[in-house]
Design a protein around this motif. Structure first.
Motif, PDB file in Angstrom:
ATOM      1  N   TYR A  49     -24.507 -32.543  10.107  1.00 58.50           N
ATOM      2  CA  TYR A  49     -25.809 -31.894  10.040  1.00 58.50           C
ATOM      3  C   TYR A  49     -25.815 -30.453  10.551  1.00 58.50           C
ATOM      4  O   TYR A  49     -26.821 -29.759  10.422  1.00 58.50           O
ATOM      5  CB  TYR A  49     -26.843 -32.703  10.822  1.00 58.50           C
ATOM      6  CG  TYR A  49     -27.147 -34.050  10.211  1.00 58.50           C
ATOM      7  CD1 TYR A  49     -27.862 -34.156   9.021  1.00 58.50           C
ATOM      8  CD2 TYR A  49     -26.717 -35.229  10.826  1.00 58.50           C
ATOM      9  CE1 TYR A  49     -28.143 -35.390   8.456  1.00 58.50           C
ATOM     10  CE2 TYR A  49     -27.000 -36.475  10.279  1.00 58.50           C
ATOM     11  CZ  TYR A  49     -27.706 -36.547   9.083  1.00 58.50           C
ATOM     12  OH  TYR A  49     -27.989 -37.768   8.526  1.00 58.50           O
ATOM     13  N   GLY A  50     -24.729 -30.018  11.178  1.00 62.26           N
ATOM     14  CA  GLY A  50     -24.706 -28.661  11.713  1.00 62.26           C
ATOM     15  C   GLY A  50     -25.570 -28.503  12.948  1.00 62.26           C
ATOM     16  O   GLY A  50     -26.191 -27.456  13.154  1.00 62.26           O
ATOM     17  N   VAL A  51     -25.623 -29.542  13.789  1.00 60.10           N
ATOM     18  CA  VAL A  51     -26.398 -29.493  15.035  1.00 60.10           C
ATOM     19  C   VAL A  51     -25.436 -29.592  16.217  1.00 60.10           C
ATOM     20  O   VAL A  51     -24.235 -29.815  16.040  1.00 60.10           O
ATOM     21  CB  VAL A  51     -27.423 -30.649  15.095  1.00 60.10           C
ATOM     22  CG1 VAL A  51     -28.386 -30.571  13.923  1.00 60.10           C
ATOM     23  CG2 VAL A  51     -26.713 -32.013  15.117  1.00 60.10           C
ATOM     24  N   SER A  52     -25.975 -29.435  17.407  1.00 54.68           N
ATOM     25  CA  SER A  52     -25.171 -29.635  18.615  1.00 54.68           C
ATOM     26  C   SER A  52     -25.906 -30.592  19.550  1.00 54.68           C
ATOM     27  O   SER A  52     -27.138 -30.699  19.508  1.00 54.68           O
ATOM     28  CB  SER A  52     -24.903 -28.304  19.325  1.00 54.68           C
ATOM     29  OG  SER A  52     -26.120 -27.684  19.712  1.00 54.68           O
ATOM     30  N   PHE A  53     -25.136 -31.287  20.382  1.00 55.79           N
ATOM     31  CA  PHE A  53     -25.703 -32.288  21.284  1.00 55.79           C
ATOM     32  C   PHE A  53     -25.505 -31.862  22.740  1.00 55.79           C
ATOM     33  O   PHE A  53     -24.439 -31.346  23.110  1.00 55.79           O
ATOM     34  CB  PHE A  53     -25.032 -33.644  21.069  1.00 55.79           C
ATOM     35  CG  PHE A  53     -25.493 -34.363  19.834  1.00 55.79           C
ATOM     36  CD1 PHE A  53     -26.479 -35.330  19.901  1.00 55.79           C
ATOM     37  CD2 PHE A  53     -24.945 -34.058  18.590  1.00 55.79           C
ATOM     38  CE1 PHE A  53     -26.922 -35.993  18.762  1.00 55.79           C
ATOM     39  CE2 PHE A  53     -25.364 -34.709  17.445  1.00 55.79           C
ATOM     40  CZ  PHE A  53     -26.355 -35.682  17.531  1.00 55.79           C
ATOM     41  N   LYS A  54     -26.535 -32.090  23.543  1.00 60.31           N
ATOM     42  CA  LYS A  54     -26.460 -31.911  24.989  1.00 60.31           C
ATOM     43  C   LYS A  54     -26.629 -33.297  25.622  1.00 60.31           C
ATOM     44  O   LYS A  54     -27.660 -33.950  25.453  1.00 60.31           O
ATOM     45  CB  LYS A  54     -27.552 -30.962  25.478  1.00 60.31           C
ATOM     46  CG  LYS A  54     -27.429 -29.542  24.950  1.00 60.31           C
ATOM     47  CD  LYS A  54     -26.178 -28.854  25.468  1.00 60.31           C
ATOM     48  CE  LYS A  54     -26.107 -27.423  24.990  1.00 60.31           C
ATOM     49  NZ  LYS A  54     -24.857 -26.730  25.455  1.00 60.31           N
TER      50      LYS A  54
END
Length: 330
Positions: free
Chosen positions: A277-282
């Motif tokens: 999806y082209g996201v990042s996770f914290k």
């Protein structure tokens, strides 16, 4: 010059025309970019014969390329898109090489060697055609490099990421894929899925048909795969697993737009979603990443996938822009 480009792409340019083309390419970076864009489009769509090419055709072609690039940039900026809507990217070529395997009255390769490189950013997938007509489907976050025309005794390719290779058979000139984990995949003509992201601690390969040799960086054969077999090298655990692929769709389903998790720990789930999806996770330090997920998605957005994970009580989350903040479920 546009007619000369088409003649070269269609293998109709004579030696003098190749010299003229090489001189034109060396005049500017923009000339190389123009040629590279046209050559990549030729691998994806059908172009007219050079006799049919006019200045109007040429401008129309460049407009098509620019429109695709604008659409791709806009698409990557949109977060909540459907996985099924991921388009085949027209990827920028970073270099250009002119050459050919047979007799070379002039050393075009020595005068103009530039390695071609294609990459797919996170959230985008791609499909390219190699100089030998082999086809490669690139998953998100992948990169492949190769010469514009294979020369020598093997078809040498460099690779990082995940891709499905459909390699054209040529027993005299095997394809040698050097991966980011310093393992070489050597084939003469076969189809397989290769997973070798440099940031991952494992290398895996599933063989659909034919046979594959896996070699170390010194060229020693360390394993030979048989049809419908998969192998995984886990470098962190220092173990090798081989098995028959009972459900190949769980391995190669991504090529057809499926996002599949098969008893995967959340560490792997989040990493796959970042690429997809082209996201990042914290993720907080106290979050339990050992939970596993088994699920199959095709047209769901990232939010819909996360909502399912929240519903089954393995995560809670919030989203800000393209960053997903994970918390423990209440």
């Amino acid at each position: 010059m546009n007619k000369l480009i088409y003649k070269y792409i269609n293998n109709k340019a004579n030696l003098q025309e190749k010299r003229l083309l090489l001189e034109w390419l060396n005049e500017s970076i923009e000339n190389k970019r123009t040629f590279s864009r046209i050559k990549q489009l030729h691998g994806i769509t059908s172009l007219p014969n050079e006799e049919e090419v006019s200045n109007t055709d040429f401008r129309f072609l460049m407009n098509r390329i620019e429109q695709k690039e604008r659409r791709n940039r806009l698409f990557r900026l949109t977060f909540g898109y459907s996985a099924a809507a991921v388009i085949v990217a027209l990827i920028f070529v970073l270099g250009l090489q002119i050459g050919y395997r047979k007799e070379r009255p002039i050393n075009i390769i020595a005068d103009g060697v530039v390695q071609m490189e294609y990459s797919t950013p996170y959230g985008v997938k791609g499909k390219i055609v190699l100089p030998d007509s082999s086809v490669v489907w690139l998953n998100s976050g992948s990169k492949i490099g190769f010469p514009s025309k294979f020369t020598g005794n093997s078809r040498n390719v460099t690779f990082n990421g995940e891709a499905y290779f459909d390699v054209k058979k040529d027993s005299l000139y095997p394809m040698k894929i050097n991966t980011s984990h310093n393992l070489n995949v050597v084939v003469t003509g076969t189809s397989f899925n290769l997973h070798s992201y440099s940031e991952d601690s494992f290398f895996s390969l599933y063989l659909s048909k034919g046979k594959v040799n896996i070699q170390d960086k010194k060229g020693n054969v360390i394993h030979m795969l048989k049809e419908d077999e998969s192998i995984e090298y886990n470098f962190r655990a220092k173990e090798i697993k081989t098995r028959k692929a009972l459900e190949p769709s769980s391995i190669i389903g991504w090529k057809n737009g499926w996002l599949i998790f098969d008893e995967e720990e959340l560490t792997s789930v989040f990493k796959k979603m970042e690429r997809w999806y082209g996201v990042s996770f914290k993720i907080p330090a106290n979050f339990n990443l050992n939970n596993k997920l088994t699920a199959k998605f095709r047209e769901e957005s990232a939010s819909q996938v996360l909502d399912l994970m929240k519903k089954i009580s393995i995560i809670d989350y919030t989203i800000k822009d393209s960053v997903v903040f994970i918390t423990n479920p209440l």
